[in-house]
Design a protein around this motif. Structure first.
Motif, short mmCIF file in Angstrom:
data_model
loop_
_atom_site.label_atom_id
_atom_site.label_comp_id
_atom_site.label_asym_id
_atom_site.label_seq_id
_atom_site.Cartn_x
_atom_site.Cartn_y
_atom_site.Cartn_z
N HIS A 117 0.82 -1.22 0.00
CA HIS A 117 0.00 0.00 0.00
C HIS A 117 0.85 1.27 0.00
O HIS A 117 0.54 2.22 -0.73
CB HIS A 117 -0.95 -0.01 1.20
CG HIS A 117 -2.00 -1.07 1.12
ND1 HIS A 117 -2.97 -1.08 0.14
CD2 HIS A 117 -2.24 -2.16 1.90
CE1 HIS A 117 -3.76 -2.13 0.31
NE2 HIS A 117 -3.34 -2.80 1.36
N THR A 118 1.91 1.31 0.80
CA THR A 118 2.74 2.51 0.82
C THR A 118 3.48 2.69 -0.51
O THR A 118 3.59 3.80 -1.01
CB THR A 118 3.76 2.46 1.97
OG1 THR A 118 4.54 1.26 1.88
CG2 THR A 118 3.08 2.52 3.32
N THR A 119 3.93 1.58 -1.08
CA THR A 119 4.62 1.66 -2.37
C THR A 119 3.68 2.16 -3.47
O THR A 119 4.05 3.02 -4.28
CB THR A 119 5.20 0.29 -2.75
OG1 THR A 119 6.15 -0.11 -1.76
CG2 THR A 119 5.87 0.33 -4.12
N ALA A 120 2.48 1.62 -3.49
CA ALA A 120 1.50 2.04 -4.50
C ALA A 120 1.20 3.52 -4.39
O ALA A 120 1.01 4.21 -5.41
CB ALA A 120 0.22 1.22 -4.35
N ALA A 121 1.16 4.04 -3.16
CA ALA A 121 0.87 5.46 -2.95
C ALA A 121 2.09 6.34 -3.24
O ALA A 121 1.95 7.49 -3.67
CB ALA A 121 0.40 5.69 -1.52
N ALA A 122 3.29 5.81 -3.00
CA ALA A 122 4.50 6.62 -3.16
C ALA A 122 4.99 6.70 -4.60
O ALA A 122 5.59 7.71 -5.00
CB ALA A 122 5.61 6.06 -2.28
N LEU A 123 4.76 5.66 -5.40
CA LEU A 123 5.31 5.64 -6.75
C LEU A 123 4.90 6.84 -7.61
O LEU A 123 5.75 7.40 -8.32
CB LEU A 123 4.94 4.33 -7.45
CG LEU A 123 5.87 3.15 -7.17
CD1 LEU A 123 5.33 1.88 -7.81
CD2 LEU A 123 7.29 3.42 -7.68
#
Length: 257
Positions: A117-123
């Motif tokens: 979830h954090t990766t999907a939001a940060a990309l």
């Protein structure tokens, strides 16, 4: 290895490995967002102390990483994310047939799903900035296994797989994604376990560390939070621009066996 002008979000970072990583990123010049599930005065005081010590901006943002929405809200509230370190994790030990379902669900959510979830939001933020570094804190248990740790081992293997997938999806961009796989690290939590282990095994401190706690770590030395932090800083540097989709073991030779 200056990271001046970069913003780093480190999950699970008000103590232990996460705090060690945050300290080294701040020392390298990055602005840092600390995180945990608490919202205490000492959490915010920690951020203020780091701001003063390193001369960078350090904030603390509460987020319960067992919640998908909270994971994504953490990134949004931070407002920028050049460096994402997915470190948050919990543990529970039990045989598979006795493993509490709620513990399995919590470990998978916090140790694995939160990184998704954090990766999907940060990309999207990294792509907009034209640069990004994702460092996932896996474990020696992301590469090998131990009995009675089914959820943790499954989650950490999943983190390694997620790392490879994100790296392939960003391979032609100035974004890298790697995993650090620590062995036993001397954190306050581990330090607190030593007296109990001494009593349980009838051993002195040095012997219980070598023969019990570090039985699978050939160096017979704990890794330090500073070493994990230094490895993270290296992966964020220009020297590591072509290192992506891989694991770096900081385990005293554990996975060489």
């Amino acid at each position: 290895m200056t990271l001046s002008g970069k913003t780093a979000i480190v999950t699970g970072s008000n103590s232990g490995i996460g705090l060690g990583i945050a300290q080294e990123l701040a020392r390298a010049g990055a602005d840092v967002v600390l995180n945990s599930f608490t919202d205490r005065d000492e959490d915010h005081a920690l951020a203020a102390d780091m701001t003063q010590e390193h001369g960078v901006s350090v904030r603390y943002i509460k987020a319960d990483l067992s919640s998908a929405d909270a994971c994504r809200a953490l990134i949004a509230e931070a407002g920028a994310c050049d460096i994402l370190v997915n470190n948050a994790g919990i543990q529970h030990v039990a045989p598979v047939d006795q493993f509490p379902v709620e513990k399995w669900d919590a470990i998978i959510a916090i140790n694995l799903s939160s990184a998704f979830h954090t990766t999907a939001a940060a990309l999207p933020m990294m792509r907009a900035a034209g640069w990004g570094r994702i460092v996932n804190i896996a474990s020696a248990h992301g590469l090998t296994a131990s009995p009675y740790k089914s959820a943790y081992v499954a989650a950490k293997h999943g983190v390694v797989g997620l790392t490879k997938t994100v790296a392939l999806e960003t391979a032609e961009e100035a974004i890298t994604c790697n995993a650090i796989c620590p062995g036993y690290v001397l954190t306050p939590l581990v330090e607190a376990q030593i007296p109990d282990q001494m009593k349980a095994h009838g051993m002195d401190r040095d012997r219980v560390i070598r023969e019990v706690m570090l039985a699978r770590q050939p160096s017979k030395q704990f890794a330090t939070v500073e070493q994990i932090g230094g490895t993270t800083v290296f992966l964020c540097s220009d020297a590591a621009a072509q290192i992506t989709g891989t694991t770096i073991s900081v385990d005293g030779g554990w996975t060489a066996l």
